[in-house]
Motif scaffolding. Sequence first.
Motif, short mmCIF file in Angstrom:
data_model
loop_
_atom_site.label_atom_id
_atom_site.label_comp_id
_atom_site.label_asym_id
_atom_site.label_seq_id
_atom_site.Cartn_x
_atom_site.Cartn_y
_atom_site.Cartn_z
N UNK A 1 0.81 -1.21 0.00
CA UNK A 1 0.00 0.00 0.00
C UNK A 1 0.85 1.27 0.00
N UNK A 2 2.20 1.16 0.28
CA UNK A 2 3.08 2.33 0.23
C UNK A 2 3.47 2.64 -1.21
N UNK A 3 3.58 3.92 -1.58
CA UNK A 3 4.03 4.27 -2.93
C UNK A 3 5.51 3.91 -3.10
N UNK A 4 5.91 3.79 -4.35
CA UNK A 4 7.28 3.35 -4.65
C UNK A 4 8.31 4.35 -4.13
N UNK A 5 8.05 5.65 -4.28
CA UNK A 5 9.02 6.64 -3.83
C UNK A 5 9.25 6.57 -2.33
N UNK A 6 8.18 6.23 -1.58
CA UNK A 6 8.32 6.13 -0.13
C UNK A 6 9.21 4.94 0.24
N UNK A 7 9.02 3.81 -0.47
CA UNK A 7 9.86 2.64 -0.19
C UNK A 7 11.32 2.95 -0.50
N UNK A 8 11.56 3.61 -1.64
CA UNK A 8 12.94 3.96 -2.01
C UNK A 8 13.56 4.90 -0.96
N UNK B 1 12.70 5.16 2.23
CA UNK B 1 12.94 4.44 3.48
C UNK B 1 14.20 3.59 3.37
N UNK B 2 14.35 2.88 2.25
CA UNK B 2 15.54 2.04 2.07
C UNK B 2 16.81 2.90 2.09
N UNK B 3 16.77 4.04 1.41
CA UNK B 3 17.94 4.93 1.38
C UNK B 3 18.30 5.41 2.77
N UNK B 4 17.31 5.85 3.53
CA UNK B 4 17.56 6.35 4.88
C UNK B 4 18.13 5.25 5.76
N UNK B 5 17.57 4.04 5.64
CA UNK B 5 18.05 2.93 6.46
C UNK B 5 19.50 2.61 6.15
N UNK C 1 21.75 0.90 -1.48
CA UNK C 1 20.33 1.24 -1.38
C UNK C 1 19.69 1.32 -2.77
N UNK C 2 20.42 1.92 -3.74
CA UNK C 2 19.88 2.01 -5.10
C UNK C 2 19.79 0.62 -5.74
N UNK C 3 20.77 -0.23 -5.43
CA UNK C 3 20.78 -1.57 -6.03
C UNK C 3 19.61 -2.42 -5.57
N UNK C 4 19.29 -2.36 -4.27
CA UNK C 4 18.25 -3.24 -3.73
C UNK C 4 16.87 -2.59 -3.74
N UNK C 5 16.81 -1.29 -4.07
CA UNK C 5 15.50 -0.62 -4.05
C UNK C 5 14.74 -0.93 -5.35
N UNK C 6 13.41 -0.82 -5.32
CA UNK C 6 12.59 -1.08 -6.53
C UNK C 6 12.62 0.09 -7.50
N UNK C 7 13.85 0.49 -7.89
CA UNK C 7 14.02 1.61 -8.81
C UNK C 7 14.11 1.05 -10.24
N UNK C 8 13.66 1.84 -11.20
CA UNK C 8 13.74 1.41 -12.60
C UNK C 8 15.19 1.19 -13.00
N UNK C 9 15.44 0.24 -13.92
CA UNK C 9 16.83 -0.11 -14.27
C UNK C 9 17.66 1.06 -14.80
N UNK C 10 17.10 1.88 -15.66
CA UNK C 10 17.89 2.95 -16.26
C UNK C 10 18.36 4.00 -15.25
#
Length: 376
Positions: free
Chosen positions: A21-28, A30-34, A84-93
């Motif tokens: 239910x969290x948006x993608x930007x919020x997950x990214x 949170x992962x970055x901050x952690x 954080x960028x590697x494991x986050x659900x960020x688009x490949x490009x």
Amino acid sequence: MPQFVTNLTNTIFALWRQFHWLPEWAVISIITVVFVFIGWAANQVVFALLKLAVRNRDEFWKGMLKRARLKVRIAVMIIALALAVTVSPLDPEPSLFIRRSLLFGFILVCGWMLAGAVDMGAIVHLKKFNMEAEDNLYARKHVTQTRILQRVAAILIGLITLGLALLTIPGVKQWGLSLLASAGVVGIVAGLALQPFLTNLIAGIQIATAQPIRLDDAVIVEGEWGRVEEITSTYVVVKLWDWRRMVLPLTYFIQKPFQNWTREDSRLIGVSFLYVDYEAPIDRLRIKLEQIAHASPHWDGDVVALQVTDVTERTAQVRCLTSARNASVAFDLRAEVREKMLAFMRDECPEALPRDRMDFDRERRRPAPRPTGYEE
């Protein structure tokens, strides 16, 4: 390590599905901050352990730890962001672009740390030498070598670091490889453009090894007397006797002749010339010079001599030699000798002062000129 990152990525994706239910930007975010927090905490713990480890070590390691604190923190933050960028659900490009940018910055920080290690080593090494000592020849030798090689190493580290960083960018990498392979007109132009820089760089290495000049050397360049005040990677600053600064390229001291008065020893023989009459009592002048030298605090107790070096149509040239411990003191001693010898001749030995002569007997014997219009 790649297997660990893959497992960590799968675990984070599984957790994200639990919080779909969290948006993608919020997950990214949170992962970055952690990851940034974990990196910061790890950095603090590691530096606390390193402080204990170097507590009883020499000054180099303590200085290295102090200088590297900010640099290591930046490097750890870059690694944390990359993970954080590697494991986050960020688009490949965008993920690939960010990771390449972080790798570019990480290589630059590593070069920064290496340059800092070289600087710290130079600082610790230079503390062993006292430039303020009376006989500082040994200190000047090592200080000159260290500072020139330090600058050369910094330039080489900067060039290598920048080159390695640019290799991470595919477009620049391909351009660099094609430029090196072609060795065409562009390569020739680049070589010509870099020629002054490379020439001075090589001259700096030559000066550091052969040492035709050192810091605080007394030199005569372009007809001017002065002391070497600064040696950089491209030029030398000579502080002239009247406090002017003469800036010369490093290649000047490799390609052109110059005088170095303190090359092997700081001691010098000062020369003062006097012009005296033919009837001057040379023995009395020699005794007076010895008295002046023995009474002077500038004389080093070694050389004192007076010689007649030339005879002109009116005067005799007398050379006064006195030695001193360095060039500056020799200059003051020469001035003192001139002043006191002149005062001695004026007050106690006036027959030594130059004067013109006229033979009156010859004038009497010369026949008088005939009157105008006289005829025998």
